[in-house]
Design a protein around this motif. Structure first.
Motif, short mmCIF file in Angstrom:
data_model
loop_
_atom_site.label_atom_id
_atom_site.label_comp_id
_atom_site.label_asym_id
_atom_site.label_seq_id
_atom_site.Cartn_x
_atom_site.Cartn_y
_atom_site.Cartn_z
N SER A 41 0.82 -1.21 0.00
CA SER A 41 0.00 0.00 0.00
C SER A 41 0.85 1.26 0.00
CB SER A 41 -0.93 0.00 1.21
OG SER A 41 -0.19 -0.08 2.42
N LYS A 289 1.93 -7.03 3.55
CA LYS A 289 0.49 -6.81 3.74
C LYS A 289 0.16 -6.70 5.22
CE LYS A 289 -1.20 -9.04 -0.49
NZ LYS A 289 -2.12 -10.08 -1.05
N LEU A 290 -0.52 -5.61 5.58
CA LEU A 290 -0.97 -5.45 6.96
C LEU A 290 -2.45 -5.83 7.09
CD1 LEU A 290 0.67 -2.28 8.53
CD2 LEU A 290 1.02 -4.68 9.11
N ASP A 291 -2.77 -7.08 6.73
CA ASP A 291 -4.09 -7.61 7.01
C ASP A 291 -4.11 -8.03 8.48
OD1 ASP A 291 -2.47 -9.84 6.99
OD2 ASP A 291 -3.29 -10.64 5.12
N TRP A 292 -5.16 -8.71 8.92
CA TRP A 292 -5.25 -9.04 10.36
C TRP A 292 -4.09 -9.92 10.81
CZ3 TRP A 292 -5.52 -14.01 12.19
CH2 TRP A 292 -5.86 -15.01 11.27
N GLY A 294 -1.11 -9.98 9.35
CA GLY A 294 0.07 -9.14 9.30
C GLY A 294 0.20 -8.25 10.52
#
Length: 380
Positions: A41, A289-292, A294
């Protein structure tokens, strides 16, 4: 655009093209133990329509695609015109950045040629890079020190990149260094004496404030101090206050106030020592990726951060005789060695080769150069 028997160069026009552009590093660094994948991102936002850069500049993305039944993105580059840089230097200098390429000189040369041709069409007479739109973003090419992973917000690249630049006729514009020094050591007494002298002369010290309006107030003061202290930095273009605040807010959650002391005199900010924990340590586990998942990994692995990056330290010129530079360095090092800290060593980066005043002070503390970077130029 250029097309050969094995690859073609094309501009990025569609969202699908942009996804291919963002995917290139995964191919280049597959299996590289030192690469730390940046957040996807954070790269993508540079090409969003609301990027403030587009208010004073323009850019063009290019990708190299292999030919065949299943085309694959094997390289990328961005050419950009930064009007603020042109105004600062009073010459038509364009920049290239976001350069990544497989180990194939023909592909690299084609990408560089595409960027240079676009810059020439915009009226530029000099190309400079790698610079990702401006030096406030990622810039520089690593030319020595490939045996360790990069510290946060510092570049990393394969060893063949500088060879490609030389082969394509690019010239050195300027080198920069990263210094490394251990934090668990006795530092020269000059730093503590500088702190005592500065304190007796009426300078006071405090940590960076991180909450709410106080954080914004400190950032605004930092912005104006940056503009005064670093006004003559080479190849640097000015930022607006809004841009500076936006960048600062992205780092707000990772700042450690113990290693970010600020010097003041009569309510005016006159110096600082800016260091941040190396969040590349946990980011290496996140895979971009800073998903949950991450976020959970980031929170877990940040406990293992054992190093910091010193981004800058400075004072206004009239406070150098009051030893403010020595004082803020002393306080920053003292903060890094508090009992509850795990910091073992620090990188000070980057420092241009001709910044003699800073290099003298850094080397007086026992720091040693361990990485070298370069920015290149080429006449168009």
């Amino acid at each position: 655009m250029l097309k050969t028997a094995t690859f073609q160069i094309q501009t990025v026009k569609t969202p699908a093209d942009n996804e291919l552009f963002l995917d290139v590093p995964k191919l280049i660094y597959a299996g590289d133990p030192h690469w730390v994948q940046p957040l996807r991102s954070s790269i993508a936002k540079n090409f969003a329509p609301d990027n403030p850069f587009l208010q004073y500049g323009k850019l063009q993305q290019f990708i190299a695609l292999s030919t065949g039944d299943r085309p694959q993105a094997i390289g990328r580059i961005v050419a950009a015109v930064n009007n603020r840089l042109i105004e600062r230097e009073n010459q038509n200098v364009g920049v290239f950045g976001f350069f990544e390429c497989v180990e194939d000189f023909e592909v690299a040369q084609a990408l560089l040629n595409a960027a240079c041709q676009w810059l020439k069409e915009q009226g530029m007479t000099v190309a400079r890079g790698p610079i990702d739109l401006s030096t406030h973003n990622n810039c520089l090419l690593l030319i020595d020190g490939f045996d360790s992973e990069p510290i946060m917000m510092m570049p990393y690249n394969p060893p063949y990149y500088p060879k490609f630049m030389d082969k394509d006729g690019w010239q050195k514009a300027k080198d920069a260094y990263a210094y490394k020094f251990g934090l668990k050591q006795d530092f020269p007494g000059e730093f503590e004496r500088g702190y005592r002298i500065a304190s007796k002369s009426g300078v006071t010290f405090r940590p960076m404030r991180l909450k709410g309006k106080e954080f914004e107030e400190d950032c605004i003061k930092l912005y104006h101090l940056f503009n005064r202290a670093f006004v003559n930095n080479w190849s640097s273009s000015p930022r607006t206050e809004a841009e500076f605040l936006a960048e600062a807010k992205e780092l707000q959650s990772i700042v450690d106030p113990d290693i970010f002391p600020i010097a003041e005199c009569d309510g005016e900010m006159v110096g600082f020592f800016m260091a941040i924990p190396d969040y590349n340590v946990p980011l290496k586990q996140v895979n971009g990726k800073l998903d949950w998942l991450g976020i959970l990994k980031l929170l877990w692995y940040r406990r293992k951060i054992d190093r910091v990056r010193v981004i800058a330290f400075c004072s206004l010129p009239e406070y150098r005789r009051k030893m403010v530079p020595l004082a803020v360095v002393h306080l920053g090092l003292q903060g890094a060695n508090k009992q509850n800290k795990r910091y073992e060593w620090a990188e000070l980066s980057w420092v241009y080769e001709d910044n003699d005043a800073s290099r003298k002070l850094i080397e007086a503390g026992g720091a040693k150069i361990y990485k070298t970077y370069r920015i290149y130029e080429k006449a168009l």
